[in-house]
Design an enzyme around this catalytic site. Structure first.
Site, mmCIF file in Angstrom:
data_model
loop_
_atom_site.group_PDB
_atom_site.id
_atom_site.type_symbol
_atom_site.label_atom_id
_atom_site.label_comp_id
_atom_site.label_asym_id
_atom_site.label_seq_id
_atom_site.Cartn_x
_atom_site.Cartn_y
_atom_site.Cartn_z
ATOM 1 C CG ASP A 20 -1.374 -1.322 1.099
ATOM 2 O OD1 ASP A 20 -2.564 -1.894 0.703
ATOM 3 O OD2 ASP A 20 -1.497 -2.023 2.203
ATOM 4 C CD GLU A 276 -1.141 -3.271 -7.128
ATOM 5 O OE1 GLU A 276 -1.960 -4.140 -6.394
ATOM 6 O OE2 GLU A 276 -1.570 -2.326 -7.228
HETATM 7 O O1 TRH Z 1 4.706 -6.451 0.822
HETATM 8 P P1 TRH Z 1 3.370 -6.742 -0.462
HETATM 9 O O2 TRH Z 1 3.436 -8.844 0.072
HETATM 10 O O3 TRH Z 1 2.404 -5.671 -0.334
HETATM 11 C C1 TRH Z 1 1.165 -6.285 -0.297
HETATM 12 C C2 TRH Z 1 0.379 -6.245 -2.274
HETATM 13 O O4 TRH Z 1 1.081 -5.005 -2.484
HETATM 14 C C3 TRH Z 1 -0.777 -7.388 -1.693
HETATM 15 O O5 TRH Z 1 -1.107 -6.914 -3.429
HETATM 16 C C4 TRH Z 1 -1.807 -6.208 -0.965
HETATM 17 O O6 TRH Z 1 -2.861 -6.059 -0.878
HETATM 18 C C5 TRH Z 1 -0.610 -6.136 0.590
HETATM 19 O O7 TRH Z 1 0.656 -5.938 0.570
HETATM 20 C C6 TRH Z 1 -1.502 -4.981 1.025
HETATM 21 O O8 TRH Z 1 4.231 -6.717 -1.142
HETATM 22 P P2 TRH Z 1 4.552 -5.122 -2.436
HETATM 23 O O9 TRH Z 1 3.489 -4.851 -3.682
HETATM 24 O O10 TRH Z 1 5.222 -6.089 -3.211
HETATM 25 O O11 TRH Z 1 5.199 -4.003 -1.998
HETATM 26 C C7 TRH Z 1 6.636 -4.483 -1.068
HETATM 27 C C8 TRH Z 1 7.521 -2.858 -1.378
HETATM 28 O O12 TRH Z 1 8.459 -3.123 -0.754
HETATM 29 C C9 TRH Z 1 7.456 -2.274 -2.986
HETATM 30 O O13 TRH Z 1 7.824 -1.310 -2.932
HETATM 31 C C10 TRH Z 1 8.993 -2.930 -3.107
HETATM 32 C C11 TRH Z 1 9.576 -2.601 -1.642
HETATM 33 N N1 TRH Z 1 11.343 -3.361 -0.742
HETATM 34 C C12 TRH Z 1 11.467 -2.546 -0.721
HETATM 35 O O14 TRH Z 1 11.579 -0.868 -0.831
HETATM 36 N N2 TRH Z 1 12.842 -2.778 0.004
HETATM 37 C C13 TRH Z 1 13.254 -4.266 0.244
HETATM 38 O O15 TRH Z 1 13.850 -5.107 1.069
HETATM 39 C C14 TRH Z 1 12.062 -5.216 -0.039
HETATM 40 C C15 TRH Z 1 12.303 -6.724 0.034
HETATM 41 C C16 TRH Z 1 10.894 -4.738 -0.800
#
Ligand code: TRH
Length: 380
Positions: A20, A276
């Site tokens: 989010d 996402e």
């Molecule tokens: O963290 P998530 O599992 O988020 C989820 C999904 O968005 C899902 O659809 C939603 O309903 C739920 O949250 C509430 O995975 P996502 O979307 O990939 O978000 C991770 C974020 O973290 C992304 O912006 C990349 C960032 N990130 C970093 O900045 N540094 C890191 O080391 C890693 C591993 C990720």
């Protein structure tokens, strides 16, 4: 173009995880940097935000980062003037007093719900449609997506050029990886692993460990570490931990800043991503990938998985399409990965080419921030 003074309010409740805040922070920055609008980003959990952006002061009510005014969305809401464009991310409920402020404006604001990403066909028909009304203020659905006729994907201007330059520079990659304490073994397959808990992991790691080719697996701190610990028979893995089991080197990384995470994806030969935002970033990395989809009630996420797979595999040979689909399905069911990984490896060159082609095809669509601005321009 809207005039320079157009004000946007983006509301984000952190349900769980980082998606989010990851999406809304990325969108806010891009709107400011590329469209000259003013953005206030209202966030109810600055701790999650701090993980992606360590400059965040979790105690500050208001702060500016990269041109975005980041505002603490506290339970005790203090009245503010409503903006010209209001985005409720992922169907979050706006404060009642803010909705009144929208209704009281001389010029009614454009109110949109930024929905979750899906490759399902119905998204095309629903994108842009009117949703509920509050008094006379109409809310609209805004759906990101992979098809023409949807709101597209977040993609900053120049992203693919920056990615290509980085991938063409072994020095830039080495410097970046060394900054994370990673010394890439020559000839090793470099894989990043960002996933939810997964009972299929052990079989995948067994397969990598017994492979004839070395693999270097990079695991940013997060929910999958428990499964990694069980497989290694160790406890309390911390950033920097490095363990070698036969052909497999497992290294734990810190959770890095969002822009560094992009570079990590660009360095790796294969990226396991989730949710996402990381899922989209892996596509822009132009490398083969594995998606751990966010689980939803009544398994509706499985329809989303199949919708994406049928789109993603349509230009692959049937055998390569079957291999990658089998891998993704097994991963999302927490099943044994061995055979699926081996089949996937047989089609590696094709999957590599396809990852780049897919990325370029998707980049032909208008990006999500530009599509939002265009929606506003058409609406006024
Ligand atoms: O963290 P998530 O599992 O988020 C989820 C999904 O968005 C899902 O659809 C939603 O309903 C739920 O949250 C509430 O995975 P996502 O979307 O990939 O978000 C991770 C974020 O973290 C992304 O912006 C990349 C960032 N990130 C970093 O900045 N540094 C890191 O080391 C890693 C591993 C990720």
């Amino acid at each position: 173009m809207p005039d320079m003074k157009t004000r946007w309010d983006i509301f984000c409740t952190v349900v769980d995880n980082f998606g989010d805040i990851g999406v809304t922070w990325r969108l806010s920055r891009q709107l400011v940097a590329e469209h000259g609008v003013e953005v206030r980003l209202w966030v109810d959990d600055l701790r999650a935000f701090e993980r992606l952006c360590p400059q965040i002061d979790i105690h500050a009510g208001r702060q500016w980062h990269q041109g975005v005014e980041v505002c603490q969305w506290s339970a005790d809401w203090q009245p503010v003037e409503a903006a010209d464009v209001v985005i409720a991310a992922f169907a979050c409920q706006l404060p009642g007093a803010y909705m009144d402020a929208m209704a009281q404006r001389d010029k009614t604001p454009l109110w949109m719900n930024l929905d979750y990403l899906s490759a399902e066909d119905w998204v095309i028909g629903c994108h842009g449609l009117p949703s509920v009304k509050y008094k006379h203020v109409q809310k609209h659905f805004f759906f990101p997506g992979f098809h023409k006729g949807t709101g597209g994907l977040l993609r900053e201007s120049g992203l693919l050029e920056r990615r290509r330059q980085f991938q063409q520079s072994p020095e830039a990659q080495q410097t970046f990886l060394q900054g994370l304490g990673v010394d890439r073994a020559p000839g090793a397959l470099l894989i990043s692993l960002f996933a939810y808990e997964n009972s299929g992991l052990a079989s995948w790691l067994d397969t990598l460990a017994s492979d004839s080719m070395p693999t270097h697996l990079l695991v940013p701190q997060g929910r999958i570490l428990g499964d990694v610990e069980r497989w290694l028979s160790v406890q309390d893995l911390q950033a920097g931990a490095l363990h070698v089991r036969d052909a497999l080197t497992v290294q734990v990384l810190p959770f890095v800043r969002q822009d560094q995470y992009d570079q990590l994806l660009w360095c790796c030969d294969f990226n396991a991503v989730r949710g996402e935002d990381s899922f989209v970033r892996a596509q822009w990395a132009g490398r083969p990938m594995l998606w751990h989809i966010y689980q939803q009630e009544e398994d509706v996420h499985l329809d989303k998985l199949e919708a994406f797979l049928s789109l993603y595999t349509k230009d692959l040979s049937p055998a390569a399409g079957e291999a990658i689909s089998g891998l993704w399905r097994a991963w999302n069911a927490g099943e044994t990965m061995t055979d699926h990984w081996q089949s996937t490896r047989k089609h590696w060159p094709q999957l590599q080419n396809h990852a780049e082609t897919w990325c370029l095809e998707q980049a032909l669509h208008t990006d999500l921030a530009a599509a939002l601005v265009q929606f506003y321009v058409n609406w006024i």
